[in-house]
Design a protein around this motif. Sequence first.
Motif, PDB file in Angstrom:
ATOM      1  N   GLY A  82      34.486   1.917  52.023  1.00 41.75           N
ATOM      2  CA  GLY A  82      35.554   1.060  52.386  1.00 41.75           C
ATOM      3  C   GLY A  82      36.695   1.165  51.213  1.00 41.75           C
ATOM      4  O   GLY A  82      37.642   0.918  51.661  1.00 41.75           O
ATOM      5  N   TRP A  83      36.421   1.658  50.136  1.00 41.09           N
ATOM      6  CA  TRP A  83      37.716   1.869  49.192  1.00 41.09           C
ATOM      7  C   TRP A  83      38.089   3.169  49.266  1.00 41.09           C
ATOM      8  O   TRP A  83      39.406   3.616  49.075  1.00 41.09           O
ATOM      9  CB  TRP A  83      37.198   1.787  47.774  1.00 41.09           C
ATOM     10  CG  TRP A  83      36.856   0.122  47.511  1.00 41.09           C
ATOM     11  CD1 TRP A  83      35.526  -0.094  47.633  1.00 41.09           C
ATOM     12  CD2 TRP A  83      37.612  -0.736  47.163  1.00 41.09           C
ATOM     13  NE1 TRP A  83      35.629  -1.609  47.124  1.00 41.09           N
ATOM     14  CE2 TRP A  83      36.811  -1.967  47.219  1.00 41.09           C
ATOM     15  CE3 TRP A  83      39.001  -0.733  47.169  1.00 41.09           C
ATOM     16  CZ2 TRP A  83      37.291  -3.172  47.061  1.00 41.09           C
ATOM     17  CZ3 TRP A  83      39.539  -2.242  46.986  1.00 41.09           C
ATOM     18  CH2 TRP A  83      38.762  -3.416  46.768  1.00 41.09           C
ATOM     19  N   LEU A  84      37.269   4.363  49.778  1.00 39.99           N
ATOM     20  CA  LEU A  84      37.791   5.548  49.780  1.00 39.99           C
ATOM     21  C   LEU A  84      38.724   5.772  50.778  1.00 39.99           C
ATOM     22  O   LEU A  84      39.734   6.584  50.821  1.00 39.99           O
ATOM     23  CB  LEU A  84      36.726   6.472  49.878  1.00 39.99           C
ATOM     24  CG  LEU A  84      37.251   7.939  50.040  1.00 39.99           C
ATOM     25  CD1 LEU A  84      37.524   8.415  48.636  1.00 39.99           C
ATOM     26  CD2 LEU A  84      35.681   8.724  50.282  1.00 39.99           C
ATOM     27  N   MET A  85      38.598   5.260  51.998  1.00 37.95           N
ATOM     28  CA  MET A  85      39.398   5.599  53.300  1.00 37.95           C
ATOM     29  C   MET A  85      40.824   4.945  53.145  1.00 37.95           C
ATOM     30  O   MET A  85      41.662   5.780  53.680  1.00 37.95           O
ATOM     31  CB  MET A  85      38.377   4.928  54.506  1.00 37.95           C
ATOM     32  CG  MET A  85      37.348   5.876  54.885  1.00 37.95           C
ATOM     33  SD  MET A  85      36.431   5.389  56.489  1.00 37.95           S
ATOM     34  CE  MET A  85      37.867   5.383  57.747  1.00 37.95           C
ATOM     35  N   PRO A  86      40.902   3.614  52.771  1.00 42.27           N
ATOM     36  CA  PRO A  86      42.370   3.475  52.713  1.00 42.27           C
ATOM     37  C   PRO A  86      43.273   4.098  51.805  1.00 42.27           C
ATOM     38  O   PRO A  86      44.474   4.437  52.034  1.00 42.27           O
ATOM     39  CB  PRO A  86      42.184   1.898  52.116  1.00 42.27           C
ATOM     40  CG  PRO A  86      40.837   1.439  52.593  1.00 42.27           C
ATOM     41  CD  PRO A  86      40.314   2.706  52.633  1.00 42.27           C
ATOM     42  N   LEU A  87      42.658   4.518  50.942  1.00 43.66           N
ATOM     43  CA  LEU A  87      43.042   5.242  49.589  1.00 43.66           C
ATOM     44  C   LEU A  87      43.529   6.695  50.174  1.00 43.66           C
ATOM     45  O   LEU A  87      44.474   7.092  49.911  1.00 43.66           O
ATOM     46  CB  LEU A  87      42.370   5.421  48.321  1.00 43.66           C
ATOM     47  CG  LEU A  87      42.196   4.197  47.469  1.00 43.66           C
ATOM     48  CD1 LEU A  87      41.176   4.468  46.450  1.00 43.66           C
ATOM     49  CD2 LEU A  87      43.510   3.648  47.158  1.00 43.66           C
ATOM     50  N   THR A  88      42.517   7.293  50.972  1.00 45.91           N
ATOM     51  CA  THR A  88      42.889   8.524  51.537  1.00 45.91           C
ATOM     52  C   THR A  88      44.174   8.372  52.496  1.00 45.91           C
ATOM     53  O   THR A  88      45.010   9.426  52.561  1.00 45.91           O
ATOM     54  CB  THR A  88      41.631   9.243  52.109  1.00 45.91           C
ATOM     55  OG1 THR A  88      40.630   8.985  51.024  1.00 45.91           O
ATOM     56  CG2 THR A  88      41.665  10.466  52.773  1.00 45.91           C
ATOM     57  N   VAL A  89      44.123   7.563  53.318  1.00 45.96           N
ATOM     58  CA  VAL A  89      45.026   7.550  54.330  1.00 45.96           C
ATOM     59  C   VAL A  89      46.480   7.135  53.548  1.00 45.96           C
ATOM     60  O   VAL A  89      47.419   7.659  53.868  1.00 45.96           O
ATOM     61  CB  VAL A  89      44.812   6.104  55.198  1.00 45.96           C
ATOM     62  CG1 VAL A  89      46.068   5.828  56.009  1.00 45.96           C
ATOM     63  CG2 VAL A  89      43.739   6.527  56.125  1.00 45.96           C
ATOM     64  N   LEU A  90      46.353   6.309  52.424  1.00 44.59           N
ATOM     65  CA  LEU A  90      47.874   6.261  51.769  1.00 44.59           C
ATOM     66  C   LEU A  90      48.162   7.519  51.123  1.00 44.59           C
ATOM     67  O   LEU A  90      49.528   7.751  50.914  1.00 44.59           O
ATOM     68  CB  LEU A  90      47.600   5.070  50.554  1.00 44.59           C
ATOM     69  CG  LEU A  90      47.548   3.707  51.145  1.00 44.59           C
ATOM     70  CD1 LEU A  90      47.317   2.724  50.192  1.00 44.59           C
ATOM     71  CD2 LEU A  90      48.947   3.243  51.746  1.00 44.59           C
ATOM     72  N   ALA A  91      47.154   8.265  50.660  1.00 40.20           N
ATOM     73  CA  ALA A  91      47.699   9.451  49.926  1.00 40.20           C
ATOM     74  C   ALA A  91      48.174  10.650  51.022  1.00 40.20           C
ATOM     75  O   ALA A  91      49.313  11.299  50.767  1.00 40.20           O
ATOM     76  CB  ALA A  91      46.270  10.114  49.240  1.00 40.20           C
ATOM     77  N   LEU A  92      47.577  10.603  52.110  1.00 41.83           N
ATOM     78  CA  LEU A  92      48.072  11.470  53.255  1.00 41.83           C
ATOM     79  C   LEU A  92      49.268  11.156  53.740  1.00 41.83           C
ATOM     80  O   LEU A  92      50.259  12.038  53.878  1.00 41.83           O
ATOM     81  CB  LEU A  92      47.117  11.660  54.335  1.00 41.83           C
ATOM     82  CG  LEU A  92      45.810  12.262  53.894  1.00 41.83           C
ATOM     83  CD1 LEU A  92      44.653  12.183  55.222  1.00 41.83           C
ATOM     84  CD2 LEU A  92      45.979  13.776  53.839  1.00 41.83           C
ATOM     85  N   LEU A  93      49.468   9.822  53.767  1.00 46.18           N
ATOM     86  CA  LEU A  93      50.970   9.164  54.222  1.00 46.18           C
ATOM     87  C   LEU A  93      52.068   9.569  53.111  1.00 46.18           C
ATOM     88  O   LEU A  93      52.875  10.096  53.564  1.00 46.18           O
ATOM     89  CB  LEU A  93      50.956   7.824  54.416  1.00 46.18           C
ATOM     90  CG  LEU A  93      52.057   7.091  55.000  1.00 46.18           C
ATOM     91  CD1 LEU A  93      52.432   7.554  56.281  1.00 46.18           C
ATOM     92  CD2 LEU A  93      51.899   5.655  54.950  1.00 46.18           C
TER      93      LEU A  93
END
Length: 50
Positions: free
Chosen positions: A16-27
Amino acid sequence: MMTHCLALMGNMSWLGWLMPLTVLALLGLGIAALLKYLFTSSKPMTGAQS
């Protein structure tokens, strides 16, 4: 809304913490790549220099 989101992220453990951080990093990387492309694109050369 924020508390509901944080509660949902807490129930999903580390995913739950990894996915939003990954999306923000890719963005952020996508925006950086776009800005680099826009500001450092080489001008087309003509004549003997090409």
